[in-house]
Motif scaffolding. Structure first.
Motif, short mmCIF file in Angstrom:
data_model
loop_
_atom_site.label_atom_id
_atom_site.label_comp_id
_atom_site.label_asym_id
_atom_site.label_seq_id
_atom_site.Cartn_x
_atom_site.Cartn_y
_atom_site.Cartn_z
N ALA A 165 56.32 37.04 35.62
CA ALA A 165 54.94 36.91 35.15
C ALA A 165 54.77 35.75 34.17
N TYR A 166 55.72 35.62 33.27
CA TYR A 166 55.64 34.58 32.23
C TYR A 166 55.69 33.19 32.85
N TYR A 167 56.66 32.96 33.74
CA TYR A 167 56.80 31.63 34.32
C TYR A 167 55.69 31.34 35.33
N ALA A 168 55.22 32.37 36.02
CA ALA A 168 54.11 32.17 36.97
C ALA A 168 52.91 31.57 36.26
N ARG A 169 52.59 32.06 35.07
CA ARG A 169 51.45 31.53 34.32
C ARG A 169 51.71 30.09 33.88
N LEU A 170 52.93 29.79 33.48
CA LEU A 170 53.25 28.43 33.06
C LEU A 170 53.20 27.46 34.25
N VAL A 171 53.63 27.94 35.41
CA VAL A 171 53.56 27.12 36.62
C VAL A 171 52.11 26.82 36.98
N GLU A 172 51.27 27.85 36.93
CA GLU A 172 49.85 27.66 37.22
C GLU A 172 49.24 26.62 36.29
N GLN A 173 49.55 26.71 35.01
CA GLN A 173 49.00 25.76 34.04
C GLN A 173 49.50 24.35 34.29
N SER A 174 50.78 24.21 34.67
CA SER A 174 51.33 22.88 34.96
C SER A 174 50.66 22.26 36.18
N LEU A 175 50.41 23.06 37.21
CA LEU A 175 49.79 22.56 38.43
C LEU A 175 48.32 22.21 38.19
N LEU A 176 47.67 22.91 37.27
CA LEU A 176 46.28 22.60 36.95
C LEU A 176 46.15 21.22 36.29
N ASP A 177 47.24 20.74 35.71
CA ASP A 177 47.23 19.42 35.08
C ASP A 177 47.40 18.29 36.08
N VAL A 178 47.74 18.63 37.32
CA VAL A 178 47.90 17.61 38.36
C VAL A 178 46.52 17.09 38.77
N ARG B 8 39.33 34.77 46.33
CA ARG B 8 38.99 35.48 45.11
C ARG B 8 39.74 36.80 44.98
N LEU B 9 39.86 37.54 46.08
CA LEU B 9 40.53 38.85 46.03
C LEU B 9 42.00 38.69 45.69
N LEU B 10 42.70 37.81 46.41
CA LEU B 10 44.12 37.61 46.16
C LEU B 10 44.36 37.09 44.75
N PHE B 11 43.54 36.14 44.33
CA PHE B 11 43.69 35.59 42.98
C PHE B 11 43.50 36.68 41.93
N THR B 12 42.49 37.53 42.11
CA THR B 12 42.21 38.59 41.14
C THR B 12 43.37 39.57 41.04
N VAL B 13 43.94 39.95 42.19
CA VAL B 13 45.06 40.89 42.21
C VAL B 13 46.28 40.31 41.49
N THR C 203 52.31 29.19 41.99
CA THR C 203 51.74 28.25 42.95
C THR C 203 50.60 28.89 43.73
N VAL C 204 50.80 30.14 44.15
CA VAL C 204 49.75 30.87 44.88
C VAL C 204 48.53 31.08 43.98
N LEU C 205 48.78 31.40 42.71
CA LEU C 205 47.67 31.55 41.75
C LEU C 205 46.85 30.27 41.67
N PHE C 206 47.55 29.15 41.62
CA PHE C 206 46.86 27.86 41.54
C PHE C 206 46.06 27.58 42.81
N LEU C 207 46.68 27.80 43.96
CA LEU C 207 46.02 27.47 45.23
C LEU C 207 44.84 28.39 45.53
N CYS C 208 44.88 29.62 44.99
CA CYS C 208 43.83 30.60 45.29
C CYS C 208 42.69 30.59 44.28
N ARG C 209 42.81 29.75 43.26
CA ARG C 209 41.75 29.67 42.26
C ARG C 209 40.45 29.16 42.87
#
Length: 224
Positions: free
Chosen positions: A109-122, A57-62, A43-49
């Motif tokens: 790590a695996y589910y975080a990426r899947l969550v980010e992708q699911s939220l991007l579809d919203v 940008r810094l938090l997302f990159t880390v 969720t944080v990855l999605f919100l910080c994109r």
């Protein structure tokens, strides 16, 4: 072969149940880690994109780099690499709980990426609607984003769980036990092919059951 398989199953029934229990413990811990840490991380990855309301940008990159590094590691190498961390967490590098540590790291790590992708579809309009109604950040995430993405989140967790089961089958390398370790020790090393076939059948049934349940729940939650 069937008669021999049933005879071997009866012979090793206590070991089989123990192996199944160990697999459930490892996978259960990894699912818990995915939900408690992977879901917020994604969720944080999605919100910080870039382009999102909380772009950083810094938090997302880390965070993005962490997720990519963990997912890039061959799993067995990651298990070995995390042995000092595993000892720090559970006090030992052997056993089912120790095996669950690297599995939990991968799960996050695996589910975080899947969550980010699911939220991007919203649709972006969902967040704009939430903002116009004066929703706080937590309300926007829980009552709007998660609700809209719930079907994808469930499918993602289903896919992740099946991957966790696959990863758990190699945890015998650190004495983690489980169905995979049982198949190697009793089926392969002792040349009892019937036992190996039986454990493969168990894994197929388990995976198919999880996929069926996850897909059914996802369809139930999909209101589009």
């Amino acid at each position: 072969m069937l008669e021999q398989m049933m005879a071997d199953v009866v012979k090793y029934q206590s070991e089989i149940w123990q192996a199944i229990g160990e697999t459930f413990v490892m996978v259960g811990i990894s699912i818990l880690a995915a939900l408690l840490v992977g879901l917020p991380l994604g969720t944080v990855l999605f919100l910080c994109r870039k382009g999102q309301p909380y772009a950083n940008r810094l938090l997302f990159t880390v965070l993005d780099t962490f997720v990519n590094i963990v997912r890039s590691f061959p799993f067995l190498l990651l298990v070995v690499f995390l042995i000092p961390f595993t000892r720090l967490i559970v006090g030992t590098a052997l056993g089912t709980l120790a095996a669950a540590v690297p599995l939990a790291v991968v799960a996050i790590a695996y589910y975080a990426r899947l969550v980010e992708q699911s939220l991007l579809d919203v649709p972006r309009g969902v967040m704009e609607a939430a903002s116009s109604m004066g929703a706080s950040t937590i309300q926007m995430i829980v009552k709007f984003l998660y609700v809209e993405a719930r079907s994808g989140l469930v499918l993602g967790l289903t896919t992740a769980t099946i991957s966790f089961i696959s990863y758990s089958t190699v945890m015998g390398v650190v004495g983690g036990g489980g169905v995979g370790d049982f198949a190697i020790r009793y089926g392969y090393q002792r040349f009892e092919t019937e036992i190996m076939v039986f454990t493969i059948i168990i894994m197929i049934i388990l995976v198919q059951s999880i996929q069926f349940a996850g897909s059914a729940l996802s369809r139930l939650l999909d209101k589009r």
